[in-house]
Each structure stands twice: as structure tokens, then as C-alpha cells.
Design an enzyme around this catalytic site. Structure first.
Site, mmCIF file in Angstrom:
data_model
loop_
_atom_site.group_PDB
_atom_site.id
_atom_site.type_symbol
_atom_site.label_atom_id
_atom_site.label_comp_id
_atom_site.label_asym_id
_atom_site.label_seq_id
_atom_site.Cartn_x
_atom_site.Cartn_y
_atom_site.Cartn_z
ATOM 1 N N LYS A 183 1.025 -1.286 -0.005
ATOM 2 C CA LYS A 183 -0.034 0.022 -0.011
ATOM 3 C C LYS A 183 1.052 1.107 0.040
ATOM 4 O O LYS A 183 1.881 1.350 0.782
ATOM 5 C CB LYS A 183 -1.089 0.020 1.075
ATOM 6 C CG LYS A 183 -1.930 0.965 1.311
ATOM 7 C CD LYS A 183 -2.767 0.682 2.686
ATOM 8 C CE LYS A 183 -3.803 1.496 2.784
ATOM 9 N NZ LYS A 183 -4.725 1.244 3.984
ATOM 10 N N SER A 226 -9.459 0.904 2.899
ATOM 11 C CA SER A 226 -8.589 1.513 2.256
ATOM 12 C C SER A 226 -7.793 0.946 1.233
ATOM 13 O O SER A 226 -6.869 1.414 0.532
ATOM 14 C CB SER A 226 -8.156 2.966 2.878
ATOM 15 O OG SER A 226 -7.044 2.499 3.914
ATOM 16 N N SER A 266 -9.579 -1.779 7.001
ATOM 17 C CA SER A 266 -9.029 -1.402 5.850
ATOM 18 C C SER A 266 -8.175 -2.399 4.990
ATOM 19 O O SER A 266 -7.891 -2.578 3.698
ATOM 20 C CB SER A 266 -8.302 -0.278 5.699
ATOM 21 O OG SER A 266 -9.004 0.759 5.769
#
Lengths: 459, 45
Positions: free
Chosen positions: A74, A150, A174
């Protein structure tokens, strides 16, 4: 191939690391334009690393456990030489990171090969995977649908078979929400288990990091490579590594498993089907009430908004127009909440933690839905739950927030459904990731949990 | 006091989000806790 299979093939001399990396890069080039998972591809770094591993093998050196396995992170993890954008426009102006995040260092020390940084919701304040600056990540099972967020690119990249595992972060869900919507295994470890050093924060009280993969075993082997103390993260626990991979095959014997009742009794068909299927396979016939879970979600909601507002205050003052408006307006609202109400939420957190801990004297694991629905369409504003239409952005995490609020370890297992998969949470007591992973592995062995291959793999 | 540049066009969304936060905060606030309850964050010296 799974991470474990790749490492075994490389160690046995059946394939070179260079060939593994080139195959992965080729898949990224073919499929990423469809799913928008990668924001940076660290092609040269990956090739150099592969070459070094091939040379080490030729010299007959001992190979570490993840040797030759590609991965990506990420884009809130520091990668030396790149700005840590955290899904934002603003951070693109930040100086490049001078050192990799601790978890990248540990994975590379274990032989894994970093291939890039991944799309995410702006500053991680997101459950959808939509990003105003980089575009929405697309779900490999249906390109018109959300990945969830996310850790959107982290889920998309694994689901599309670009890399066998990725790293994400989970503050309120997330890792777990995108794992559910993309049909993956995801691990949110105990709060403080894995180092967050040199990752861009969101809400420090709840921020966790962990892996997403296509099997419980891959979660276990990557998680084992990342455990350990780290003084660079003040929250990282003073605990020795507790490897879980050797425990995976112990099965379910002796484990007491219950289903979360009350607040977690979902009114939608898909989560109910998935949960019932998992519960039946585990002979989990008992319901257990997690007390005040709805209030826990509310408390998590306000602590998140206020801590995140505190973090971003300087940027809100100077570059408010460079935020996604949906992020900015929530942060500004968070800045205005009276401190007494936030302290009350923190006091409630302590009470709730003590009450939930009592449950684990009666059971070893609790099952709960991961998301209230399968992947919504990109741009979809609301979804139906029972008699109510709820906003998607705020509510995809309704079943994950009350759990991360007190840092419990959770593995999400994917239950194959047509047309879209959905996940189930396996929640364990603090520091008992081994229990959740054993159960996930048992479900996989039984064929109840599986990461389905999506149509995008034909590209 | 906060010195945040809030444009008129943003007011409605900020008010909506603030009302949502107050709704959640009030829900938490109505739960009776003992006076000696410690807040959650742990500071280690």
C-alpha cells in the site's frame, strides 16, 4: 502460484527469481490497466533483487523462507527513493523516503522481492477504494465494482494474480473490507504485533498493518517473516516472535468457536449465507453477545475523526483544496468535536476492552460477517441493509470497526459466491493470531473458504 | 481559533459530518462509566 509454492520452486531450482519477477511484471503490464492497483512499479529494484537471489542460489548459499516471492505494498509504506503519497495529492510534494518501512526490510531479508506501491483511499480514510487523484481501484471479479478500501490496490493486485501477497493497513477495517469484497484471505494482527515504523499514519490509536493473500498458509508465512520487536514503533509490543506456520495443521481440536450475535446479526442474504456456511463447517452452534458493539463502533468513529483531524491540521490550513472534498470535510468536522466527548470515547474503549476479554475465557474464536454486502458498484452511494438504505462510504466497516477498536486479531476468510465473493471474520483473543489462522486453514482445507480466480486472470 | 480556511461551499458537508459525529458521540456519552475509568491510550514512560 502461491507464495509458498513460488519459494519452494525457487529453492528447488525449478525456476529462477528473474523469471518469477519477469512473469509478475508481465501480468502487471497486462492486467493493471484494467484494475488500477499499482501507483508505482519498482521494476529495476525488483530485477536487481531477483538477480542477487539467483546469484546467491548459484553460489549454494542458504535461501531465506520467502526467497523469490514478489510482493507490493500500500502506498503509505515508505519505499526508499519515493515520496510516501498515502493516496493523497499533497504528499506527492514530500521528499523521497530515505529508508524502507520496517516490514519491507523484514520481508526482503526473508527473500521477498518488492515490485511496487499500490493504490489506496486518500490518507486511508476510506472503505470504498475510490481515489480522487489516482482513480478508483477496480474489483478483479467485476471491473464495475469497488475493491473496498482503504487497502484497495493491495486487494486488487492479489485478487488479479499480479503478486501472491501484499501489505495493507487496517485502522477500522481497511484490510478486512477489501479482503471480503475481493474474495481474499486477510490478516489484521493484534494491535502492536507488527511494526508500523516508517508508514504514514491515519489514526495512531487504531492503526495496524498486515498481509493479504490467497491462502491462509501464505498469510502465515508472510506474517511469521514480519514478527518481532521494533523500537522505531512505540506501539510495537515487547514480545518475541511467535511463529504460526508450524501450528497451521493442528486443525480444530480443542477450539471453542462461537458466532457473534446481537449487533452482528446481519439482515442481508450474502453475509448470512457465508457466515452460516462457515459456522456449520466449524460446528459453531453457539451464539455469543459482544456487549455494546454498536457503541464501540460509534466510539471508534469519533476517535478516528478527531485523531485524523489532529494529524492533518497543518495540511488543512495550507492546502485544504488539495484534499478530496469527502476527506477534507470529515477532517474539518473532526477538528471541531469537543475534547471531553473524545475522552469519553477513550474511557469507553477501556471498559469495552475489559468486557470483551471476558468472552475469551469462554471461547477461543468468534465468527462475524466482514462486510454487510458484497462489492458495491463504483460510485454507488447507498446499499440496502434490512429496511434501511445506508451510505456506502461510512458503513462498509460496520462489522469491522468494533473489533479493531480494541485491537483484536482477525483473519478474514473468503467464501466463494456467485457472482461475487464475501468474507467472514474469525476473531481471536489478543496475541492469538495462531487460533484465527488455524481455523482459516481448516476452512480452506474443507473447501469452505477459497480465493476464487476472477475473469481478469484471462488477460 | 482553529484557523481552518472553510469556504462557504463546504459548510453543508462539514455541518453534516459534524452532526454525524455528535450523534455518535452522544450515543457513547449516554453510557454510564465509573469515575475512575481510565481512557484507552497507553503512555509508556
Amino acid at each position: 502460484m502461491s507464495a509458498g509454492e513460488i519459494a519452494a520452486a525457487f529453492a528447488a531450482g525449478r525456476i529462477s527469481a528473474t523469471r518469477i519477477v519477469e512473469a509478475s511484471l508481465s501480468r502487471i503490464r497486462a492486467r493493471d490497466p484494467l484494475i488500477n492497483a499499482f501507483t508505482t512499479i519498482t521494476e529495476e529494484r525488483g530485477r536487481l533483487r531477483a538477480q542477487a537471489l539467483d546469484e546467491a542460489r548459484t553460489r549454494g548459499e542458504a535461501l531465506p523462507p520467502l526467497a523469490g516471492v514478489p510482493f507490493a505494498v500500500k502506498n503509505l509504506f515508505d519505499i526508499a527513493g519515493l515520496p510516501t503519497v498515502a493516496g493523497s495529492l499533497i504528499n506527492r510534494d514530500a521528499p523521497p523516503a530515505t529508508r524502507d518501512a520496517t516490514l519491507i526490510e523484514l520481508l526482503e531479508a526473508a527473500g521477498a522481492i518488492l515490485l511496487g506501491a499500490l493504490n489506496m483511499g486518500e490518507y486511508a480514510y476510506d472503505f470504498t477504494g475510490e481515489n480522487a487523484h489516482d482513480g478508483a481501484a477496480r474489483n478483479p471479479h467485476d471491473l464495475a465494482r469497488m475493491t473496498g478500501g482503504s487497502s484497495s490496490g493491495s486487494a486488487g493486485a492479489v485478487a488479479a494474480g499480479l503478486v501472491p501477497f501484499t501489505l495493507g493497513s487496517d485502522t477500522n477495517g481497511s484490510i478486512r473490507v477489501p479482503s471480503s469484497l475481493c474474495g481474499l484471505f486477510g490478516l489484521k494482527p493484534t494491535y502492536g504485533r507488527l511494526s508500523r515504523a516508517r508508514t504514514f499514519p491515519f489514526c495512531a490509536s487504531f492503526d495496524h498493518v498486515g498481509p493479504l493473500a490467497r491462502s491462509a498458509r501464505d498469510l502465515a508465512i508472510t506474517y511469521d517473516a514480519m514478527q518481532g520487536r521494533d523500537a522505531a514503533d512505540p506501539v510495537c509490543a515487547e514480545r518475541d516472535a511467535e511463529p504460526v506456520t508450524p501450528l497451521l495443521d493442528r486443525g480444530l481440536e480443542g477450539l471453542r468457536i462461537a458466532v457473534a450475535g446481537g449487533y452482528f446479526k446481519c439482515a442481508a442474504a450474502e453475509p448470512v449465507y457465508a457466515l452460516d456456511r462457515v459456522a456449520a463447517a466449524l460446528h459453531a452452534n453457539r451464539d455469543i453477545e459482544i456487549p455494546e458493539a454498536e457503541r464501540a463502533r460509534s466510539a471508534a468513529f469519533i476517535i478516528t475523526a478527531t485523531e485524523a483531524a489532529s494529524l492533518h491540521m497543518p495540511r488543512l490550513r495550507t492546502r485544504a483544496k488539495d484534499f478530496d472534498p469527502a476527506t477534507r470535510d470529515r477532517l474539518i468536522a473532526g477538528a471541531m468535536l469537543p475534547a471531553a466527548l473524545v475522552t469519553n470515547a477513550q474511557k469507553f474503549r477501556r471498559w469495552y476492552q475489559q468486557e470483551v476479554r471476558k468472552i475469551f475465557s469462554e471461547v477461543d474464536a468468534i465468527l462475524a460477517p466482514a462486510t454487510p454486502c458484497p462489492a458495491p458498484l463504483i460510485g454507488q452511494q447507498t446499499f440496502r441493509l434490512g429496511d434501511a438504505d445506508l451510505p456506502v462510504r461510512a458503513n462498509l466497516g460496520i462489522y469491522t470497526q468494533p473489533i479493531s477498536f480494541i485491537g483484536l486479531p482477525v483473519v478474514v476468510v473468503p467464501v466463494p459466491l456467485s457472482p461475487l465473493p464475501i468474507g467472514v471474520q474469525i476473531i481471536a483473543a489478543p496475541w492469538r493470531e495462531d487460533v484465527a489462522l488455524r481455523i482459516a486453514h481448516a476452512l480452506e482445507t474443507q473447501g469452505v473458504a477459497a480465493a476464487q480466480r476472477p475473469p481478469v486472470e484471462d488477460h | 481559533m482553529l484557523d481552518l480556511p472553510v469556504e462557504p461551499a463546504w459548510h453543508a458537508a462539514i455541518v453534516f459530518n459534524l452532526q454525524l459525529l455528535f450523534k455518535h458521540a452522544t450515543f457513547v456519552d449516554t453510557f454510564a462509566l465509573a469515575d475512575e475509568t481510565e481512557p484507552g491510550p497507553v503512555f509508556r514512560a
